[in-house]
Scaffold this active site. Sequence first.
Site, mmCIF file in Angstrom:
data_model
loop_
_atom_site.group_PDB
_atom_site.id
_atom_site.type_symbol
_atom_site.label_atom_id
_atom_site.label_comp_id
_atom_site.label_asym_id
_atom_site.label_seq_id
_atom_site.Cartn_x
_atom_site.Cartn_y
_atom_site.Cartn_z
ATOM 1 N N THR A 253 -10.397 1.099 -18.201
ATOM 2 C CA THR A 253 -10.054 2.124 -19.183
ATOM 3 C C THR A 253 -9.589 1.503 -20.501
ATOM 4 O O THR A 253 -9.095 0.375 -20.523
ATOM 5 C CB THR A 253 -8.916 2.999 -18.596
ATOM 6 O OG1 THR A 253 -8.325 3.761 -19.635
ATOM 7 C CG2 THR A 253 -7.809 2.152 -17.975
ATOM 8 N N ASP A 254 -9.697 2.283 -21.573
ATOM 9 C CA ASP A 254 -9.172 1.816 -22.868
ATOM 10 C C ASP A 254 -7.641 1.820 -22.899
ATOM 11 O O ASP A 254 -7.032 1.245 -23.799
ATOM 12 C CB ASP A 254 -9.731 2.668 -24.023
ATOM 13 C CG ASP A 254 -9.388 4.154 -23.933
ATOM 14 O OD1 ASP A 254 -8.765 4.578 -22.940
ATOM 15 O OD2 ASP A 254 -9.752 4.897 -24.876
ATOM 16 N N GLU A 255 -7.024 2.478 -21.898
ATOM 17 C CA GLU A 255 -5.559 2.608 -21.933
ATOM 18 C C GLU A 255 -4.846 1.267 -21.764
ATOM 19 O O GLU A 255 -3.673 1.141 -22.077
ATOM 20 C CB GLU A 255 -5.088 3.615 -20.866
ATOM 21 C CG GLU A 255 -5.776 4.954 -21.058
ATOM 22 C CD GLU A 255 -5.173 6.128 -20.294
ATOM 23 O OE1 GLU A 255 -3.989 6.075 -19.930
ATOM 24 O OE2 GLU A 255 -5.905 7.102 -20.083
ATOM 25 N N TYR B 50 0.174 3.650 -14.762
ATOM 26 C CA TYR B 50 -1.288 3.680 -14.537
ATOM 27 C C TYR B 50 -1.961 2.581 -15.341
ATOM 28 O O TYR B 50 -2.708 1.756 -14.796
ATOM 29 C CB TYR B 50 -1.869 5.048 -14.927
ATOM 30 C CG TYR B 50 -3.379 5.036 -15.118
ATOM 31 C CD1 TYR B 50 -4.234 4.780 -14.056
ATOM 32 C CD2 TYR B 50 -3.947 5.261 -16.379
ATOM 33 C CE1 TYR B 50 -5.621 4.756 -14.224
ATOM 34 C CE2 TYR B 50 -5.328 5.242 -16.562
ATOM 35 C CZ TYR B 50 -6.158 4.978 -15.482
ATOM 36 O OH TYR B 50 -7.527 4.946 -15.658
ATOM 37 N N LYS C 85 -4.014 -0.803 -14.135
ATOM 38 C CA LYS C 85 -5.410 -1.086 -14.485
ATOM 39 C C LYS C 85 -5.493 -2.424 -15.245
ATOM 40 O O LYS C 85 -6.415 -3.215 -15.025
ATOM 41 C CB LYS C 85 -6.012 0.042 -15.331
ATOM 42 C CG LYS C 85 -6.251 1.344 -14.588
ATOM 43 C CD LYS C 85 -7.279 1.256 -13.467
ATOM 44 C CE LYS C 85 -8.693 1.045 -13.930
ATOM 45 N NZ LYS C 85 -9.665 1.130 -12.795
HETATM 46 P P1 NAD Z 1 -10.714 10.076 -9.790
HETATM 47 O O1 NAD Z 1 -9.232 10.108 -9.559
HETATM 48 O O2 NAD Z 1 -11.442 11.348 -10.061
HETATM 49 O O3 NAD Z 1 -11.439 9.413 -8.521
HETATM 50 C C1 NAD Z 1 -10.923 8.293 -7.872
HETATM 51 C C2 NAD Z 1 -11.646 8.156 -6.522
HETATM 52 O O4 NAD Z 1 -11.147 6.976 -5.872
HETATM 53 C C3 NAD Z 1 -11.407 9.337 -5.579
HETATM 54 O O5 NAD Z 1 -12.616 9.709 -4.946
HETATM 55 C C4 NAD Z 1 -10.428 8.766 -4.548
HETATM 56 O O6 NAD Z 1 -10.538 9.374 -3.251
HETATM 57 C C5 NAD Z 1 -10.834 7.301 -4.527
HETATM 58 N N1 NAD Z 1 -9.735 6.424 -4.077
HETATM 59 C C6 NAD Z 1 -8.448 6.427 -4.524
HETATM 60 N N2 NAD Z 1 -7.731 5.503 -3.841
HETATM 61 C C7 NAD Z 1 -8.593 4.895 -2.985
HETATM 62 C C8 NAD Z 1 -8.466 3.850 -2.037
HETATM 63 N N3 NAD Z 1 -7.273 3.248 -1.823
HETATM 64 N N4 NAD Z 1 -9.548 3.464 -1.333
HETATM 65 C C9 NAD Z 1 -10.755 4.066 -1.522
HETATM 66 N N5 NAD Z 1 -10.935 5.084 -2.397
HETATM 67 C C10 NAD Z 1 -9.869 5.481 -3.117
HETATM 68 O O7 NAD Z 1 -10.927 9.018 -10.956
HETATM 69 P P2 NAD Z 1 -12.036 8.977 -12.103
HETATM 70 O O8 NAD Z 1 -11.543 9.741 -13.265
HETATM 71 O O9 NAD Z 1 -13.344 9.256 -11.517
HETATM 72 O O10 NAD Z 1 -11.947 7.426 -12.509
HETATM 73 C C11 NAD Z 1 -12.735 6.453 -11.824
HETATM 74 C C12 NAD Z 1 -12.454 5.087 -12.419
HETATM 75 O O11 NAD Z 1 -12.769 5.103 -13.817
HETATM 76 C C13 NAD Z 1 -11.011 4.644 -12.316
HETATM 77 O O12 NAD Z 1 -10.997 3.270 -12.009
HETATM 78 C C14 NAD Z 1 -10.446 4.908 -13.705
HETATM 79 O O13 NAD Z 1 -9.399 4.010 -13.997
HETATM 80 C C15 NAD Z 1 -11.651 4.649 -14.568
HETATM 81 N N6 NAD Z 1 -11.690 5.382 -15.850
HETATM 82 C C16 NAD Z 1 -11.472 6.732 -15.887
HETATM 83 C C17 NAD Z 1 -11.560 7.406 -17.103
HETATM 84 C C18 NAD Z 1 -11.369 8.907 -17.179
HETATM 85 O O14 NAD Z 1 -11.334 9.465 -18.285
HETATM 86 N N7 NAD Z 1 -11.280 9.625 -16.072
HETATM 87 C C19 NAD Z 1 -11.847 6.703 -18.286
HETATM 88 C C20 NAD Z 1 -12.064 5.316 -18.212
HETATM 89 C C21 NAD Z 1 -11.990 4.674 -16.980
HETATM 90 P P1 TYD Z 2 -5.208 13.323 -19.534
HETATM 91 O O1 TYD Z 2 -6.398 14.196 -19.353
HETATM 92 O O2 TYD Z 2 -4.159 13.277 -18.470
HETATM 93 O O3 TYD Z 2 -5.763 11.868 -19.843
HETATM 94 P P2 TYD Z 2 -4.956 10.519 -20.359
HETATM 95 O O4 TYD Z 2 -3.518 10.753 -20.285
HETATM 96 O O5 TYD Z 2 -5.418 9.503 -19.371
HETATM 97 O O6 TYD Z 2 -5.457 10.277 -21.742
HETATM 98 O O7 TYD Z 2 -4.500 13.749 -20.889
HETATM 99 C C1 TYD Z 2 -5.204 13.766 -22.120
HETATM 100 C C2 TYD Z 2 -4.228 14.125 -23.224
HETATM 101 O O8 TYD Z 2 -3.798 15.482 -23.041
HETATM 102 C C3 TYD Z 2 -2.964 13.289 -23.205
HETATM 103 O O9 TYD Z 2 -2.554 13.048 -24.554
HETATM 104 C C4 TYD Z 2 -1.937 14.181 -22.512
HETATM 105 C C5 TYD Z 2 -2.376 15.567 -22.905
HETATM 106 N N1 TYD Z 2 -2.107 16.647 -21.915
HETATM 107 C C6 TYD Z 2 -1.457 17.825 -22.323
HETATM 108 O O10 TYD Z 2 -1.084 17.998 -23.511
HETATM 109 N N2 TYD Z 2 -1.251 18.805 -21.387
HETATM 110 C C7 TYD Z 2 -1.621 18.667 -20.082
HETATM 111 O O11 TYD Z 2 -1.368 19.581 -19.261
HETATM 112 C C8 TYD Z 2 -2.308 17.455 -19.683
HETATM 113 C C9 TYD Z 2 -2.749 17.262 -18.270
HETATM 114 C C10 TYD Z 2 -2.530 16.480 -20.643
#
Ligand code: NAD
Ligand code: TYD
Length: 358
Positions: free
Chosen positions: A136-138, A162, A166
Amino acid sequence: MKTYLVTGGAGFIGSNFIHYMFNKYGENIRIINVDKLTYAGNLENLKDLENNPNYSFVKADICDSDAIEKIFNENDIDHVVHFAAESHVDRSIRNPEVFVQTNVLGTLVMLNNAKAAWELPDGSYKEGKKFLHVSTDEVYGSLEEDGGYFYETTPYAPHSPYSASKASSDMLVKAYMDTYKFPANITNCSNNYGPYQFPEKLIPLIINNALSGKKLPVYGDGKNVRDWLYVMDHAKAIDMVIEKGRLFETYNVGGHNEKQNIEIINIILDTLCEMLPDSDPRKAHINKDLITYVEDRKGHDRRYAIAPDKIKSEIGWEPETMFKDGIKLTIKWFFENEEWMKNVTSGAYQDYYNSMYK
Ligand code: NAD
Ligand code: TYD
């Protein structure tokens, strides 16, 4: 035929990635999805693939080294695509331990097992193997409101448990590349949105609450900025990095689509009103008075913004979906999958929601 081991494939991005890959490669690939099925993992996301002979599912924790070793022993894995993680910042603030367990130790287990399966006696690796670590970019921390971007060279400065977990997992992958010449790439992507996203994250939470006439919680002043990318554009980037990325490199993924949270909420409300027919009773609920400013998130990062120059120039990746189209596709998917939303928001979700927002 290539075999992919996808971790966390039952989650949001993982399930979209698996769909993307079968749509693109059809019967020419095999995918093994290993997932623990935490609250965020949902096999309904992959129901259409249940009978596909090229797809299989293994329920296992990535921290369970014996279970992961067994998968490598029984299959000749070409690529690991490592999504599995705890992924929600708010949950990490309340309960950091499981983030370290899964994101850091789980990644170590995946690295060790891939290395053991792929390494040759002389310390080199079998031809064509690659571990793609999805991050992630975070990890880069927070940018000022008025400028700057995250580049691959930006120093890591994570703030939440988090992003710290990561960042630690990225560092382990980098250490394996440097120390063992382990064949890997890292991708650091901006915020994703799209079908199958769990409604603890901003966009699906706002869509779901607006449709049910519930308050729309905005943290702080609502002016924090995120750089939103449609999930299928992320899936395409991962596939392209596996195919064309230079080993040991990191690629930032993002589409220059920065928006304040309050802008996102207003766009969702306007798009819902535009898409719902006047006869739909849910339209009566949708109203800007639902917007409710609540206490800010602790340590809330102000702005994220990716510079995708490297992946564009080296690999030729570009996002295809403009936000105005991606948000419509997402809302349309939620309209057509009301049952999915009902199922994921029953039970434990209500307990989470009540403790988080009340
Ligand atoms: P998500 O929470 O929707 O899915 C995570 C999945 O991992 C779930 O299916 C969960 O059951 C599985 N999981 C969790 N713990 C586990 C374990 N111990 N063993 C096996 N499986 C396990 O997450 P997402 O949003 O799909 O993100 C997927 C990846 O992409 C993550 O690594 C996240 O850091 C990265 N990412 C997410 C975003 C975003 O905006 N959502 C952006 C950039 C990177
Ligand atoms: P989120 O979707 O949790 O992603 P991330 O924190 O990983 O960027 O949140 C996106 C943005 O929205 C973040 O600045 C927090 C804000 N946010 C709210 O204002 N209200 C909410 O209920 C949630 C879940 C997030």
